[in-house]
Scaffold this motif. Structure first.
Motif, short mmCIF file in Angstrom:
data_model
loop_
_atom_site.label_atom_id
_atom_site.label_comp_id
_atom_site.label_asym_id
_atom_site.label_seq_id
_atom_site.Cartn_x
_atom_site.Cartn_y
_atom_site.Cartn_z
N ASP A 1 80.20 29.52 90.86
CA ASP A 1 81.01 30.44 91.67
C ASP A 1 82.42 29.93 91.92
N LEU A 2 82.62 28.64 91.77
CA LEU A 2 83.96 28.08 91.95
C LEU A 2 84.91 28.50 90.84
N TYR A 3 84.38 29.09 89.77
CA TYR A 3 85.20 29.41 88.59
C TYR A 3 85.24 30.90 88.27
N ARG A 4 84.67 31.75 89.12
CA ARG A 4 84.58 33.14 88.70
C ARG A 4 85.01 34.12 89.78
N ARG A 5 85.46 35.25 89.32
CA ARG A 5 85.82 36.38 90.18
C ARG A 5 84.55 37.02 90.72
N GLY A 6 84.59 37.42 92.00
CA GLY A 6 83.48 38.15 92.58
C GLY A 6 82.35 37.28 93.09
N GLY A 7 82.48 35.97 92.97
CA GLY A 7 81.42 35.08 93.44
C GLY A 7 81.55 34.75 94.92
N ARG A 8 80.78 33.77 95.31
CA ARG A 8 80.71 33.37 96.72
C ARG A 8 82.06 32.95 97.28
N TYR A 9 82.93 32.40 96.44
CA TYR A 9 84.20 31.88 96.92
C TYR A 9 85.38 32.79 96.56
#
Length: 508
Positions: A428-436
């Motif tokens: 999630d640290l590297y993607r759009r729409g994730g937790r962050y």
């Protein structure tokens, strides 16, 4: 460019080893898309090889430099005795070690650099705010340190070649040989960083003992000039231990803490290569406070000795070395200064912005490209002009921006330790729409805490010569405690905003 999300990777796509380190599960495709590149991806566990010695050597190489020397000896110049100066520096480095270890924890556990670590609290896009601020500070210091290193080469070559080098034709206010020396030192640094982090590790391992020996040689020389070590300890304090000392102590303590506050943020850039948490914890605990205190001890003793020998404290090691009649000793001292400057400039001022600029545009900017951007910006800012006016740059711009970094440290510690309990989802640290992702890639809570902490930290400080007076005179009482005020304010405010406006499962 339109954001494209890579295939989502569930939490099971990462594995936790028995020692607590985390990596992507075998066979899991690495994160891709606009927020990932090879240099920003988690370091695989089998490539996290730095040991306790590597981290200790890193800190020895960074702590033992001209700036650290003048930092300590400068306290003697303003009236402290050796006991007061060493006490101030030792306490400051014990204090700054705490956020250093707290933020450094994410490195060996997840193998991620600082700008990626900051995405958890600031957002995948918002992390560029603290990263760019940190990078610009580093660019300024890289340029100034490169100019200092160029001066050492210029001075060294002048002793070997003679007047034809030292008194060469001037161009732009300096001898053309000085410009050549600056360029040579610039190229040496870029060549080392371009070969990657493993080359940096080997260089720091070699530079650390060399610089320590050089400092002891200078102490031996000065004690000989002073007729023994006794006069080095006999120089009295001009302040005593009363109100005059404590009035100077607190701003001095904050200054000593602020000296390494930048590294307390981007230390994951190095700890991500750690073999274990024990390696980075013991390496930093042994390397930072002990070596900084030792170097401060050597520095203040040599400076006290210079006061006994020359009637005034000579706090610049290059100027002090120039007073010797021994050519071999002079050359050794200048080479030591050169190695020390090279060591700290690469580790402290080139590695971090290389990752930070890569984080801005991961698909277009690699670690090496980020390093080149840093090196070019360091020339574009005209460091020779900045160095000639330290009040306007070092003590105003760099000091103020450096003070803001305490606010970032407070946010990182609050998010990683108090809210998430050191649990992160790598993909999630590297993607759009994730937790962050938060709102459009930005976490408004972190931004608000950063701004509020920054205003309290530097609002009451003097901005001379940029502007007259203080932006917020009512906050002037906080100016001497900027780093601590910024860190504490941002930590509490971010924690409160997040707990009041976020769902509990956000931190699972």
């Amino acid at each position: 460019m339109t954001d494209t999300a890579p295939t989502a990777i569930p939490l099971s796509g990462q594995v936790t080893l028995p020692d607590g380190r985390v990596e992507l599960a075998p066979g899991t495709p690495p994160p891709s898309g606009p927020y990932a590149n090879e240099d920003l991806l988690p370091v695989p566990v089998d490539k996290r090889t730095w040991t306790t010695y590597n981290f200790s050597a890193l800190w020895v190489g960074m702590a033992h430099n001209t700036a650290s020397w003048t930092l300590a000896s400068g306290l003697i110049a303003v009236g402290m005795d050796w006991k007061q100066a060493v006490f101030t520096i030792a306490l400051a480095n014990l204090i700054v070690l705490v956020p250093m270890l707290l933020t450094g924890h994410a490195g060996p556990k997840y193998g991620i650099p600082f700008p990626v670590f900051a995405r958890a609290s600031f957002g995948v896009r918002g992390a560029n705010l603290p990263a760019v601020v940190r990078a610009l500070v580093a660019c300024g210091w890289f340029g100034i340190q490169t100019w200092i290193g160029g001066e050492a080469i210029y001075f060294l070559a002048g002793k070997l070649i003679g007047d034809s080098w030292s008194n060469a034709a001037h161009f732009g206010g300096y001898a053309w040989t000085m410009w050549l020396s600056f360029a040579i030192f610039w190229v040496i640094q870029v060549a080392i960083i371009y070969r990657g982090m493993e080359t940096i590790r080997r260089f720091e391992n070699w530079a650390a003992p060399f610089v320590i020996v050089g400092a002891f040689v200078m102490l031996w020389w000065m004690s000989g000039k002073a007729g023994g070590v006794g006069p080095l300890f006999d120089q009295p304090s001009k302040l005593g231990w009363g109100g005059n000392f404590w009035k100077l102590f607190w701003p001095s303590l904050m200054g000593m803490i602020g000296f390494w506050s930048t590294l307390s943020l981007n230390i994951p850039d190095f700890t991500r290569y750690g073999r274990s948490q024990k390696a980075q914890t013991w390496g930093q605990a042994l390397g930072l406070p002990t070596t900084m205190t030792l170097f401060a001890f050597l520095s203040v003793l040599v400076t006290s000795g210079s006061q006994a020998v020359y009637g005034r404290p000579v706090w610049d090691p290059v100027q002090l070395a120039a007073k010797t009649d021994n050519v071999v000793g002079l050359l050794y001292a200048l080479v030591t200064v050169l190695v020390a400057t090279l060591s700290v400039n690469i580790a402290a001022n080139l590695v971090s912005p290389a990752f930070d600029f890569s984080n801005v545009a991961p698909r277009k900017v690699s670690f090496r490209t980020g390093a080149l951007i840093t090196a070019v910006l360091a020339v574009v800012i005209f460091p020779w002009k900045l160095y000639s006016d330290p009040q306007g740059y070092i003590f105003t711009w760099l000091g103020l921006v450096g003070g803001l970094l305490g606010t970032v440290a407070g946010i990182l510690v609050a998010d990683y330790w108090l809210l998430r309990r050191t649990r992160l989802r790598l993909a999630d640290l590297y993607r759009r729409g994730g937790r962050y992702w938060y709102a459009g890639g930005w976490n408004w809570r972190a931004v608000l805490a950063f701004l509020a902490g920054g205003v309290l930290a530097i609002g009451g400080a003097s901005f001379k010569p940029l502007i007259d007076g203080r932006p917020v005179p009512a906050l002037s009482a906080l100016a001497d405690y900027g780093w601590a005020v910024g860190l504490g304010t941002s930590l509490v405010l971010y924690l409160a905003l997040t707990l009041l406006t976020s769902r509990r499962e956000t931190f699972a």
